[in-house]
Design a protein around this motif. Structure first.
Motif, PDB file in Angstrom:
ATOM      1  N   ILE A 163       0.836  -1.205   0.000  1.00  0.00           N
ATOM      2  CA  ILE A 163       0.000   0.000   0.000  1.00  0.00           C
ATOM      3  C   ILE A 163       0.869   1.251   0.000  1.00  0.00           C
ATOM      4  O   ILE A 163       0.639   2.195  -0.766  1.00  0.00           O
ATOM      5  CB  ILE A 163      -0.948   0.001   1.216  1.00  0.00           C
ATOM      6  N   LEU A 164       1.888   1.268   0.858  1.00  0.00           N
ATOM      7  CA  LEU A 164       2.753   2.443   0.964  1.00  0.00           C
ATOM      8  C   LEU A 164       3.502   2.702  -0.343  1.00  0.00           C
ATOM      9  O   LEU A 164       3.638   3.856  -0.768  1.00  0.00           O
ATOM     10  CB  LEU A 164       3.755   2.251   2.109  1.00  0.00           C
ATOM     11  N   THR A 165       3.985   1.642  -0.962  1.00  0.00           N
ATOM     12  CA  THR A 165       4.711   1.793  -2.228  1.00  0.00           C
ATOM     13  C   THR A 165       3.843   2.454  -3.285  1.00  0.00           C
ATOM     14  O   THR A 165       4.281   3.364  -4.008  1.00  0.00           O
ATOM     15  CB  THR A 165       5.197   0.420  -2.737  1.00  0.00           C
ATOM     16  N   ASP A 166       2.584   2.015  -3.380  1.00  0.00           N
ATOM     17  CA  ASP A 166       1.684   2.590  -4.386  1.00  0.00           C
ATOM     18  C   ASP A 166       1.308   4.031  -4.046  1.00  0.00           C
ATOM     19  O   ASP A 166       1.182   4.869  -4.942  1.00  0.00           O
ATOM     20  CB  ASP A 166       0.424   1.732  -4.511  1.00  0.00           C
ATOM     21  N   LEU A 196       2.847  11.051  -2.709  1.00  0.00           N
ATOM     22  CA  LEU A 196       2.919  11.314  -1.276  1.00  0.00           C
ATOM     23  C   LEU A 196       4.311  10.976  -0.765  1.00  0.00           C
ATOM     24  O   LEU A 196       4.993  10.114  -1.316  1.00  0.00           O
ATOM     25  CB  LEU A 196       1.885  10.471  -0.523  1.00  0.00           C
ATOM     26  N   ASP A 197       4.739  11.670   0.299  1.00  0.00           N
ATOM     27  CA  ASP A 197       5.972  11.245   0.931  1.00  0.00           C
ATOM     28  C   ASP A 197       5.662  10.109   1.897  1.00  0.00           C
ATOM     29  O   ASP A 197       4.487   9.759   2.104  1.00  0.00           O
ATOM     30  CB  ASP A 197       6.687  12.408   1.625  1.00  0.00           C
ATOM     31  N   ALA A 198       6.682   9.512   2.479  1.00  0.00           N
ATOM     32  CA  ALA A 198       6.494   8.314   3.299  1.00  0.00           C
ATOM     33  C   ALA A 198       5.574   8.569   4.489  1.00  0.00           C
ATOM     34  O   ALA A 198       4.687   7.757   4.797  1.00  0.00           O
ATOM     35  CB  ALA A 198       7.850   7.799   3.780  1.00  0.00           C
ATOM     36  N   LYS A 199       5.748   9.694   5.177  1.00  0.00           N
ATOM     37  CA  LYS A 199       4.916   9.985   6.345  1.00  0.00           C
ATOM     38  C   LYS A 199       3.461  10.191   5.949  1.00  0.00           C
ATOM     39  O   LYS A 199       2.543   9.739   6.639  1.00  0.00           O
ATOM     40  CB  LYS A 199       5.463  11.213   7.084  1.00  0.00           C
TER      41      LYS A 199
END
Length: 228
Positions: free
Chosen positions: A131-134, A140-143
């Motif tokens: 999910i974060l990778t997509d 979006l940035d990581a945070k």
């Protein structure tokens, strides 16, 4: 646009092997476990499904718990989650929420399982990283991606619980809207003046409730992102 299906594989072909030895592959066992369903999985039922002795399974897996963890992790690889196709992060978040909600609804044990004793943290980390990778691919940035992932997780779990609850109606074939409306008609409207005037807004499907919450949450977090 959402992916066409998020259901775990249910209809794997069962090969008849009576009268001859069968060399099992690890994937055969994991697919068999998923076809039975992890909620109902036992080593005995899986052995019968694969037409082997229970002892054969223990040559591959130390115990049921290890099998459950690996099968749950394996299931993630088989799920057609939405991919980044150039859509905005809000659209992608909605797609992920709908997908995860359907999976949780189909497999309720994922909802109340403990990550340490049941399926292990790795399945949670694997799904979250996807999910974060997509989301990062959306800009979006990581945070920020982690904040959105929290919304996806909570909305998915809440929506799945509500969907399961709504399906467990005492009248077979009834939908939640008509059932609650029928129950409310039997009440004294004077006791519920606000509901009486707004009952249609109150009676929503699990999907509509989830989308309502997502719309508010994602709009609010978009505002926060724009302030920074």
């Amino acid at each position: 646009m959402t992916s066409q299906s998020t259901e775990l594989p249910q209809n794997f072909e069962k090969k008849e092997t009576r009268g001859r030895k069968r060399l099992l592959k690890r994937d055969d066992i994991l697919k068999g476990a998923l076809s039975i369903g992890l909620d109902n999985l036992t080593m005995k039922t899986l052995a019968e499904h694969l037409n082997v002795g229970t002892a054969t399974l223990y040559q591959y897996f130390e115990n049921r718990e290890n099998l459950m963890m690996e099968a749950a992790e394996y299931s993630i690889k088989l799920l057609p989650f939405p991919d980044y196709r150039g859509q905005g992060w809000q659209e992608l978040a909605i797609e992920y929420t709908q997908n995860v909600q359907r999976i949780l609804k189909q497999h309720p044990s994922f909802i109340h399982s403990h990550p340490v004793t049941d399926y292990g943290y790795k399945i949670h980390f694997t799904l979250t990283e996807k999910i974060l990778t997509d989301l990062v691919s959306c800009g979006l940035d990581a945070k920020q991606a982690i904040q959105v992932a929290h919304i996806i997780t909570m909305a998915s779990y809440g929506g799945a619980v509500e969907a399961i609850r709504q399906e467990r109606l005492p009248i077979e074939g009834a939908d939640i809207q008509s059932y609650i409306a029928g129950q409310f008609k039997e009440m004294d409207s004077n006791e519920f003046p606000i509901l009486s005037e707004n009952i249609e807004d109150f009676i929503l499907s699990a999907e509509d409730k989830t989308n309502f919450l997502l719309k508010i949450a994602l709009a609010n977090i978009q505002s926060e992102f724009e302030k920074k």
